[in-house]
Design an enzyme around this catalytic site. Structure first.
Site, PDB file in Angstrom:
ATOM      1  N   ASP A  55       0.911  -1.164  -0.051  1.00 42.90           N
ATOM      2  CA  ASP A  55      -0.135   0.062   0.022  1.00 42.90           C
ATOM      3  C   ASP A  55       0.849   1.149   0.040  1.00 42.90           C
ATOM      4  OD1 ASP A  55      -2.761   1.185   0.332  1.00 42.90           O
ATOM      5  OD2 ASP A  55      -1.879   2.124   1.838  1.00 42.90           O
TER       6      ASP A  55
ATOM      7  N   GLU B 252       0.741   5.841   0.072  1.00 39.92           N
ATOM      8  CA  GLU B 252       0.189   7.078   0.500  1.00 39.92           C
ATOM      9  C   GLU B 252       0.536   8.020  -0.259  1.00 39.92           C
ATOM     10  OE1 GLU B 252      -2.725   7.214   2.325  1.00 39.92           O
ATOM     11  OE2 GLU B 252      -2.667   5.399   3.148  1.00 39.92           O
TER      12      GLU B 252
ATOM     13  N   HIS C 197      -5.629   7.155   7.093  1.00 40.86           N
ATOM     14  CA  HIS C 197      -4.932   5.995   6.297  1.00 40.86           C
ATOM     15  C   HIS C 197      -3.291   6.096   6.682  1.00 40.86           C
ATOM     16  CE1 HIS C 197      -8.226   5.830   3.437  1.00 40.86           C
ATOM     17  NE2 HIS C 197      -8.753   6.214   4.708  1.00 40.86           N
TER      18      HIS C 197
END
EC number: 2.7.7.7
Length: 229
Positions: free
Chosen positions: A7, A9, A150
């Site tokens: 993942d 950001e 997040h």
């Protein structure tokens, strides 16, 4: 089988208009189960983090000021993921950003063919249902209490749990493990059961003439008896 849950950001939605990666999180899976090995880094994007992006991730421009540039983390990152399949939620987004960063460094892009998109998996398994990470966590009863904002490594951890559920891996992995242990246990028990027993050779028993005659009379009444072939 080794897989990497990944993942990122970012500062925004489009790397082609100057948005950059600000965090990378990876979790290693082996046979669908986390091994405990992770890769995590923040990245200085060499630009401001817009307020909207900062609100989502909790990461500010000031926080990233002393963090490494992507050129400084690219080798450890590529070494960690190796050539393993990449488990990504909305794979085109993260792969687009990673390959844009690699292109800036004149590095070879990652093949999109190695990405397994959990959004597509969820839509195939639950047509018409929400496929966001939050929605899937709620569907599978995965704890979201730590997800105030997040974060790449946190979201990778949640995604690993979601991926396991989408694959039916919780049942498959533990059933396989239990079956392996059970088979091993049965074998050990059988060996223990017969260990130490005295060996006895097989014995043969001869028939009397009367028994042979009775047998012949018996099979004579059977059509196409095996004993007469």
């Amino acid at each position: 089988m080794r897989e990497i849950v990944l993942d990122t950001e970012t500062t925004g939605f489009n790397p082609k208009t100057g948005d950059r990666i600000i965090e990378i999180g990876c979790i290693e899976l082996h046979n669908l189960l986390p091994t405990g090995k992770t890769y995590h880094t923040y990245v200085n994007p060499q630009r401001d983090v817009p307020p909207g992006a900062s609100k989502v991730s909790g990461i500010t421009t000031e926080f990233l000021y002393d963090k490494p540039l992507f050129v400084q983390v690219v080798d450890p990152f590529l070494e960690f993921i190796g050539d393993s399949p990449l488990i990504i939620h909305n794979a085109s987004f993260d792969m687009g950003f990673i390959n844009a960063e690699l292109e800036r460094l004149c590095r070879n892009p990652l093949s999109v063919m190695r990405a397994i998109d959990t959004v597509q998996m969820a839509r195939q398994k639950f047509p018409g249902s929400p496929a966001s990470l939050d929605a899937l966590c709620r569907r599978f009863g995965i704890d979201l209490s730590a997800r105030v904002t997040h974060g790449a490594l946190l979201d990778a951890g949640l995604l690993a749990s979601v991926y396991l559920e989408l694959k039916g891996g919780r049942q498959v992995a533990f059933a396989f493990q239990a079956e392996s242990q059970s088979s091993h246990g049965t074998l050990v028990q059988e060996i223990s059961q017969y260990k130490g027993r005295e060996f006895r050779p097989s014995r043969s028993f001869s028939l009397s003439e009367e028994e042979c005659q009775l047998h012949q009379e018996f099979i004579s009444g059977i059509k196409n008896a095996l004993w007469t072939r």
